[in-house]
Design a protein around this motif. Structure first.
Motif, mmCIF file in Angstrom:
data_model
loop_
_atom_site.group_PDB
_atom_site.id
_atom_site.type_symbol
_atom_site.label_atom_id
_atom_site.label_comp_id
_atom_site.label_asym_id
_atom_site.label_seq_id
_atom_site.Cartn_x
_atom_site.Cartn_y
_atom_site.Cartn_z
ATOM 1 N N HIS A 1 0.831 -1.223 0.000
ATOM 2 C CA HIS A 1 0.000 0.000 0.000
ATOM 3 C C HIS A 1 0.858 1.264 0.000
ATOM 4 N N VAL A 2 2.070 1.184 0.548
ATOM 5 C CA VAL A 2 2.984 2.341 0.505
ATOM 6 C C VAL A 2 3.476 2.548 -0.923
ATOM 7 N N ILE A 3 3.866 1.464 -1.553
ATOM 8 C CA ILE A 3 4.355 1.534 -2.931
ATOM 9 C C ILE A 3 3.246 2.009 -3.865
ATOM 10 N N ASP A 4 2.028 1.490 -3.641
ATOM 11 C CA ASP A 4 0.905 1.853 -4.503
ATOM 12 C C ASP A 4 0.459 3.301 -4.312
ATOM 13 N N SER A 5 0.868 3.916 -3.183
ATOM 14 C CA SER A 5 0.452 5.308 -2.933
ATOM 15 C C SER A 5 1.203 6.291 -3.830
ATOM 16 N N LEU A 6 2.287 5.870 -4.432
ATOM 17 C CA LEU A 6 3.071 6.727 -5.310
ATOM 18 C C LEU A 6 2.650 6.503 -6.767
ATOM 19 N N PRO A 7 2.634 7.551 -7.563
ATOM 20 C CA PRO A 7 2.233 7.401 -8.972
ATOM 21 C C PRO A 7 3.281 6.594 -9.740
ATOM 22 N N LYS A 8 2.814 5.899 -10.781
ATOM 23 C CA LYS A 8 3.729 5.106 -11.597
ATOM 24 C C LYS A 8 4.698 5.992 -12.343
ATOM 25 N N ASN A 9 4.242 7.196 -12.739
ATOM 26 C CA ASN A 9 5.102 8.176 -13.412
ATOM 27 C C ASN A 9 5.161 9.418 -12.546
ATOM 28 N N ARG B 1 11.542 10.335 -4.284
ATOM 29 C CA ARG B 1 12.444 11.453 -4.519
ATOM 30 C C ARG B 1 12.100 12.148 -5.839
ATOM 31 N N GLU B 2 11.832 11.361 -6.870
ATOM 32 C CA GLU B 2 11.466 11.955 -8.156
ATOM 33 C C GLU B 2 10.171 12.751 -8.033
ATOM 34 N N PHE B 3 9.205 12.165 -7.362
ATOM 35 C CA PHE B 3 7.934 12.860 -7.187
ATOM 36 C C PHE B 3 8.128 14.150 -6.377
ATOM 37 N N TYR B 4 8.877 14.063 -5.323
ATOM 38 C CA TYR B 4 9.119 15.209 -4.462
ATOM 39 C C TYR B 4 9.841 16.318 -5.225
ATOM 40 N N ASN B 5 10.888 15.961 -5.954
ATOM 41 C CA ASN B 5 11.653 16.966 -6.689
ATOM 42 C C ASN B 5 10.832 17.594 -7.826
ATOM 43 N N ALA B 6 9.988 16.763 -8.430
ATOM 44 C CA ALA B 6 9.203 17.269 -9.563
ATOM 45 C C ALA B 6 8.167 18.287 -9.128
ATOM 46 N N HIS B 7 7.711 18.164 -7.890
ATOM 47 C CA HIS B 7 6.614 19.031 -7.454
ATOM 48 C C HIS B 7 7.018 19.920 -6.280
ATOM 49 N N SER B 8 8.288 20.095 -6.064
ATOM 50 C CA SER B 8 8.746 20.917 -4.936
ATOM 51 C C SER B 8 8.402 22.387 -5.114
ATOM 52 N N ALA B 9 8.479 22.879 -6.369
ATOM 53 C CA ALA B 9 8.170 24.304 -6.623
ATOM 54 C C ALA B 9 6.725 24.592 -6.270
#
Length: 608
Positions: free
Chosen positions: A506-514, A569-577
């Motif tokens: 459920h933790v893994i599934d909470s993150l988007p595939k892209n 990390r990718e998700f966080y960096n992509a949406h940090s702004a």
């Protein structure tokens, strides 16, 4: 018995019946007038040579003969004495046809004196050389001693000199004593005094063997004494026996057999009689002890290894036992040793069945804290690891199991073996694999006691990994083989991946595939909120779990980390702004990428 009593027993005067000779079959010698016959001439010459020497050492006539040993005083003279007695014996045969012959009477009188002297010498050599003739000394010095069968080899004086010089240069006190005993024994036996010689030998040597058995800590116990012993007392006795059997076989009985074979090399029946009477009682006590223990002590799987040690004590030395007690009259000794082996083997098979029953009956229902290693897994694998050290002995014991027991086992594939294998699996391999299978089935039941199924699979992964590791690092690996290990290592991976899916899916599934694809603020808010909640929940739940095996720990942490940390990390960096622009979203972000990595790194910290 006192020394004086021993002497009176050993040196009683020769009875007339034992010293007389039958003369009915000897023809009267031819006589030519008053001229001495050839036989009389030989007899005269023999008496002329033998009488002074024999009378000199008459133990009842001179002071020096009473207190001095002929063989210690002058070995050359001792050998001459033996030669004189042998010549006297030959002369007696020459004049035996004339029962009224004065020469025959003189010969018989001298022979009795000589035999009394030799009995005294035989007794003294055996007594004084108890230390030099201990079985250990004899068994390690037996190769040099000549096995010449009669004193006729020493008739030539040059031969005497060569032999004496050889003895003085090479042989030690033990070998010298053995040579002298052989010389005396052959002389006494050929002169018709075998019983007197045997009597002395048996009394002295039997006392040495009996004392040796006692000193080794082996005693004769009744059935009731064994039954009343607690395990600590019995274990001490068994330990004494295990240490004693090797020494008794290789040194005590082997040394006695060598000494007896050497001293009485001239007579198979005498050496058999002497060795049997000397060794039989002690050997029966020694080899009867295991049977007594098996019949009269309480059975328990905990005693199995002591039983295997006793079985090994007899089995490993069976070739020596078979050789040492090869006489017909010692067949009962070998029979007793074999009976003990049978009893010990029966106990081992019963104990293994009881051990299996103990696994099945384990009733503990409390889940192991942290889904760690169950005490039953540890106990069983400790037991089997030690058992594997006895694989050779166990193969012999289990190979003798009744056929119906062998056929009652399931197909080999259930054990972790391939049914396609052409060669039959050793009985010990099948037994060990079966016991592990029984353990695994029991662990499956215990896994159900966890309310959360993810803990159940982590528990199974931990315990199976422990089993595999113990197999690979012990002699069990030689019994079960690489195929078994490979199959069960695959099961560990299956259990761990199932735990990962159920516990962290459920933790893994909470993150988007892209994670880099743009999306709405509300969607971003929902992802951060859901991830923060599920990750925190999983971390709190499993941070107290235990994975004792370092390799399994690294595999699980790496697998979970690779599926979560880079994506987050990718998700966080992509949406940090966007997060920085929307202040109302800041509270939704509980973990920075570094926080996630640190938490995953600290996961299962109880292992550190």
């Amino acid at each position: 018995m006192s020394i004086e009593g021993m002497r009176n027993l050993c040196f009683s005067p020769k009875s007339s019946s034992s010293s007389s000779f039958s003369t009915s079959h000897f023809p009267s010698p031819f006589r030519f007038g008053s001229r001495p016959s050839f036989s009389e001439s030989i007899t005269d010459k023999t008496l002329e040579t033998a009488e002074p020497m024999i009378m000199k050492w008459n133990p009842d006539s001179t002071t020096i003969a009473k207190v001095t040993s002929l063989f210690y005083e002058n070995r050359k003279e001792a050998w001459d004495f033996i030669k004189a007695v042998n010549n006297l014996q030959k002369a007696m045969h020459l004049v035996a046809g004339d029962s009224n012959s004065e020469k025959l009477t003189r010969c018989q009188m001298l022979m009795q004196i000589a035999m009394k002297r030799l009995q005294k010498e035989f007794y003294q050599i055996l007594s004084i050389n108890r230390a030099h003739l201990d079985p250990e000394s004899v068994s390690t010095r037996s190769s040099f001693i000549s096995t010449r069968s009669s004193t006729s080899d020493y008739d030539d004086e040059d031969d005497d000199k060569i032999v004496i010089e050889s003895i003085s240069e090479v042989e030690d006190a033990s070998s010298v004593a053995m040579t002298d005993l052989k010389l005396i024994a052959e002389c006494m036996i050929s002169s018709g005094y075998a019983k007197e010689c045997m009597k002395i030998y048996k009394i002295i040597r039997k006392s040495i063997v009996d004392e040796g058995i006692y000193r080794l800590g082996v005693e004769k116990f009744s059935a009731s004494q064994i039954h009343k012993m607690n395990w600590n007392a019995l274990d001490l006795r068994i330990n004494h026996w295990i240490n004693a059997v090797k020494i008794a076989v290789k040194t005590l009985f082997n040394g006695e057999r060598i000494l007896c074979d050497h001293v009485f090399a001239c007579s198979d029946s005498i050496r058999e009689s002497c060795f049997t009477e000397i060794s039989k009682d002690g050997a029966m006590i020694l080899f009867g002890f295991p049977e007594n223990v098996m019949k009269n002590s309480k059975k328990s799987p905990d005693k199995l290894f002591r039983v295997l040690d006793m079985y090994t004590g007899i089995s490993n030395h069976w070739p020596e036992i078979d050789f040492i007690f090869s006489f017909d009259s010692t067949a009962s000794v070998k029979s007793q040793a074999l009976t003990s082996l049978v009893r010990l083997g029966e106990y081992v098979r019963t104990a293994l069945n009881e051990f299996e029953s103990t696994i099945q009956k384990d009733s503990s229902k409390s889940p192991v804290v942290g889904a760690g290693i169950h005490h039953l897994t540890i106990d069983v694998m400790n037991y089997l690891s030690i058992l594997a050290d006895y694989s050779t002995i166990l193969s012999d014991i289990l190979a003798e199991s009744p056929q119906h027991q062998k056929n009652s086992l399931p197909e080999k594939s259930l054990f972790g073996f391939s049914d396609a294998e052409e060669s039959p699996m050793p009985a010990i391999s099948l037994k060990v694999a079966w016991l592990i299978l029984v353990l695994l089935c029991k662990l499956d039941i215990k896994a159900e006691y966890y309310k959360d199924i993810s803990f159940s699979y982590l528990f199974l992964a931990n315990n199976l990994q422990y089993i595999v590791a113990r197999v690979r690092t012990s002699n069990l690996k030689y019994l079960l083989g690489e195929e078994w290990l490979s199959k069960h290592e695959s099961k560990v991976k299956l259990f761990s991946s199932t735990y990962e899916r159920l516990g962290w899916g459920h933790v893994i599934d909470s993150l988007p595939k892209n994670p880099t694809v743009g999306t709405s603020p509300d969607k971003i808010k929902e992802v951060f909120k859901k991830f923060s909640s599920s990750f925190d929940q999983a971390y709190q739940k499993y941070s107290m779990c235990i994975i004792p095996d370092r390799e399994l720990l690294d595999d699980i942490k790496t697998s979970i980390g690779e599926k979560i940390a880079p994506v987050y990390r990718e998700f966080y960096n992509a949406h940090s702004a966007m997060v920085r622009r929307k202040r109302n979203l800041t509270c939704m972000i509980k973990f920075a990428p570094e926080d996630v990595e640190n938490h995953l790194s600290n996961l299962f910290f109880w292992n550190n």
